[in-house]
Design a protein around this motif. Sequence first.
Motif, PDB file in Angstrom:
ATOM      1  N   GLU A  62       0.860  -1.209   0.253  1.00  0.00           N
ATOM      2  CA  GLU A  62      -0.398   0.166   0.298  1.00  0.00           C
ATOM      3  C   GLU A  62       0.685   1.110   0.527  1.00  0.00           C
ATOM      4  O   GLU A  62       1.430   1.417   0.473  1.00  0.00           O
ATOM      5  CB  GLU A  62      -0.849  -0.018   1.507  1.00  0.00           C
ATOM      6  N   ASP A  63       0.617   2.618  -0.720  1.00  0.00           N
ATOM      7  CA  ASP A  63       1.010   3.230  -0.646  1.00  0.00           C
ATOM      8  C   ASP A  63       1.651   4.043   0.429  1.00  0.00           C
ATOM      9  O   ASP A  63       1.988   5.169   0.960  1.00  0.00           O
ATOM     10  CB  ASP A  63       0.560   4.326  -1.137  1.00  0.00           C
ATOM     11  N   LYS A  64       0.925   3.697   1.798  1.00  0.00           N
ATOM     12  CA  LYS A  64       0.610   4.516   3.044  1.00  0.00           C
ATOM     13  C   LYS A  64       1.569   3.983   3.339  1.00  0.00           C
ATOM     14  O   LYS A  64       2.196   4.007   4.682  1.00  0.00           O
ATOM     15  CB  LYS A  64      -0.709   4.333   4.003  1.00  0.00           C
ATOM     16  N   ALA A 157      -0.251  10.148   0.746  1.00  0.00           N
ATOM     17  CA  ALA A 157      -1.436   8.723   0.791  1.00  0.00           C
ATOM     18  C   ALA A 157      -1.591   8.697   2.790  1.00  0.00           C
ATOM     19  O   ALA A 157      -3.066   8.767   2.438  1.00  0.00           O
ATOM     20  CB  ALA A 157      -0.418   7.377   0.998  1.00  0.00           C
ATOM     21  N   ARG A 158      -1.271   9.490   2.936  1.00  0.00           N
ATOM     22  CA  ARG A 158      -1.753   9.421   4.479  1.00  0.00           C
ATOM     23  C   ARG A 158      -2.295  10.643   5.150  1.00  0.00           C
ATOM     24  O   ARG A 158      -2.756  11.351   6.437  1.00  0.00           O
ATOM     25  CB  ARG A 158      -0.838   8.768   5.710  1.00  0.00           C
ATOM     26  N   SER A 159      -2.265  12.097   4.206  1.00  0.00           N
ATOM     27  CA  SER A 159      -2.947  13.420   4.473  1.00  0.00           C
ATOM     28  C   SER A 159      -1.855  13.974   5.162  1.00  0.00           C
ATOM     29  O   SER A 159      -2.166  14.522   6.399  1.00  0.00           O
ATOM     30  CB  SER A 159      -4.406  13.728   4.450  1.00  0.00           C
ATOM     31  N   LEU A 193       4.710   0.792  12.179  1.00  0.00           N
ATOM     32  CA  LEU A 193       4.098   0.746  12.602  1.00  0.00           C
ATOM     33  C   LEU A 193       3.847   2.468  13.988  1.00  0.00           C
ATOM     34  O   LEU A 193       3.338   2.932  14.427  1.00  0.00           O
ATOM     35  CB  LEU A 193       4.541  -0.239  14.123  1.00  0.00           C
ATOM     36  N   ALA A 194       5.468   2.558  13.853  1.00  0.00           N
ATOM     37  CA  ALA A 194       5.322   4.583  14.517  1.00  0.00           C
ATOM     38  C   ALA A 194       4.351   4.813  13.187  1.00  0.00           C
ATOM     39  O   ALA A 194       3.706   6.412  13.633  1.00  0.00           O
ATOM     40  CB  ALA A 194       6.952   4.708  13.681  1.00  0.00           C
ATOM     41  N   LEU A 195       3.788   4.985  12.210  1.00  0.00           N
ATOM     42  CA  LEU A 195       3.468   5.578  11.293  1.00  0.00           C
ATOM     43  C   LEU A 195       1.566   5.298  11.102  1.00  0.00           C
ATOM     44  O   LEU A 195       1.127   6.296  11.936  1.00  0.00           O
ATOM     45  CB  LEU A 195       3.957   4.973  10.135  1.00  0.00           C
ATOM     46  N   ALA A 197       0.540   4.666  14.356  1.00  0.00           N
ATOM     47  CA  ALA A 197       0.595   4.979  15.297  1.00  0.00           C
ATOM     48  C   ALA A 197       0.360   6.684  15.641  1.00  0.00           C
ATOM     49  O   ALA A 197      -0.111   7.541  16.238  1.00  0.00           O
ATOM     50  CB  ALA A 197       1.981   4.845  16.905  1.00  0.00           C
ATOM     51  N   ALA A 198       1.094   7.752  14.608  1.00  0.00           N
ATOM     52  CA  ALA A 198       1.538   8.537  14.949  1.00  0.00           C
ATOM     53  C   ALA A 198       0.050   9.476  14.232  1.00  0.00           C
ATOM     54  O   ALA A 198      -0.681   8.913  13.552  1.00  0.00           O
ATOM     55  CB  ALA A 198       2.582   9.434  13.477  1.00  0.00           C
ATOM     56  N   LYS A 199      -0.384  10.296  14.540  1.00  0.00           N
ATOM     57  CA  LYS A 199      -2.179  11.662  14.437  1.00  0.00           C
ATOM     58  C   LYS A 199      -0.894  12.481  13.250  1.00  0.00           C
ATOM     59  O   LYS A 199      -0.090  13.122  13.021  1.00  0.00           O
ATOM     60  CB  LYS A 199      -1.758  12.047  15.462  1.00  0.00           C
ATOM     61  N   PRO A 200      -2.109  12.846  12.018  1.00  0.00           N
ATOM     62  CA  PRO A 200      -1.746  13.266  10.588  1.00  0.00           C
ATOM     63  C   PRO A 200      -1.271  14.436  11.472  1.00  0.00           C
ATOM     64  O   PRO A 200      -2.106  15.455  12.036  1.00  0.00           O
ATOM     65  CB  PRO A 200      -2.714  13.276  10.105  1.00  0.00           C
TER      66      PRO A 200
END
Length: 201
Positions: A62-64, A157-159, A193-195, A197-200
């Motif tokens: 996936e791109d994200k 991909a994750r904005s 996994l860090a991604l 857990a991160a908030k946009p």
Amino acid sequence: MLKEIRPAILVLVLLTAITGLAYPLAITGIAGVIFPRQAQGSLIEQDGKVIGSALIGQEFKEDKYFHGRPSATVAPDPNDSTKTVPAPYNAANSGGSNLGPTSKALNDRVKEDVEKLKAENPSASVPVDLVTTSGSGLDPDISPDAALFQVPRVAKARSMSEDAVRELVTQNTQGRFAGVIGEPRVNVLALNLALDAAKPK
């Protein structure tokens, strides 16, 4: 003659017991006490469930997510046991492709991968580890350059802002052991996994 054979058999049995049984059990026990996580395979858990190992790569499409190195591992074809099919990061069949620099199949695959990556990030040169497999086919790490190359795609991909994603790459970059051994690297599973857990931002 039996006089000469008996001591040889006794030495063989004794050395087999020491080196084949006692020594491995002792080392396994010591490793379990001193390095319990590593002795159990450096497993990574999330919500009480094992989701992977820090030592074996996984395929992320996936791109994200950040993508790891290509993997050349294979598995038996379920339709024809005399053939194999691609099975990226198959830990039961560690190995490279054995294709050399004069291989047309390898060159075609690398060129195709380079073109896809250039389309993804045309302003940067493609890091070599994003288009070449490791010797084991199981490498869980990529270079910091390979991770930074993917930042624009993942951020879009994750904005998220590219700076926020770049900061996560920096936080998950491991340096050389003792400052001199090896190369800086980023564990792809840990970074993803860090991604998650991160908030946009």
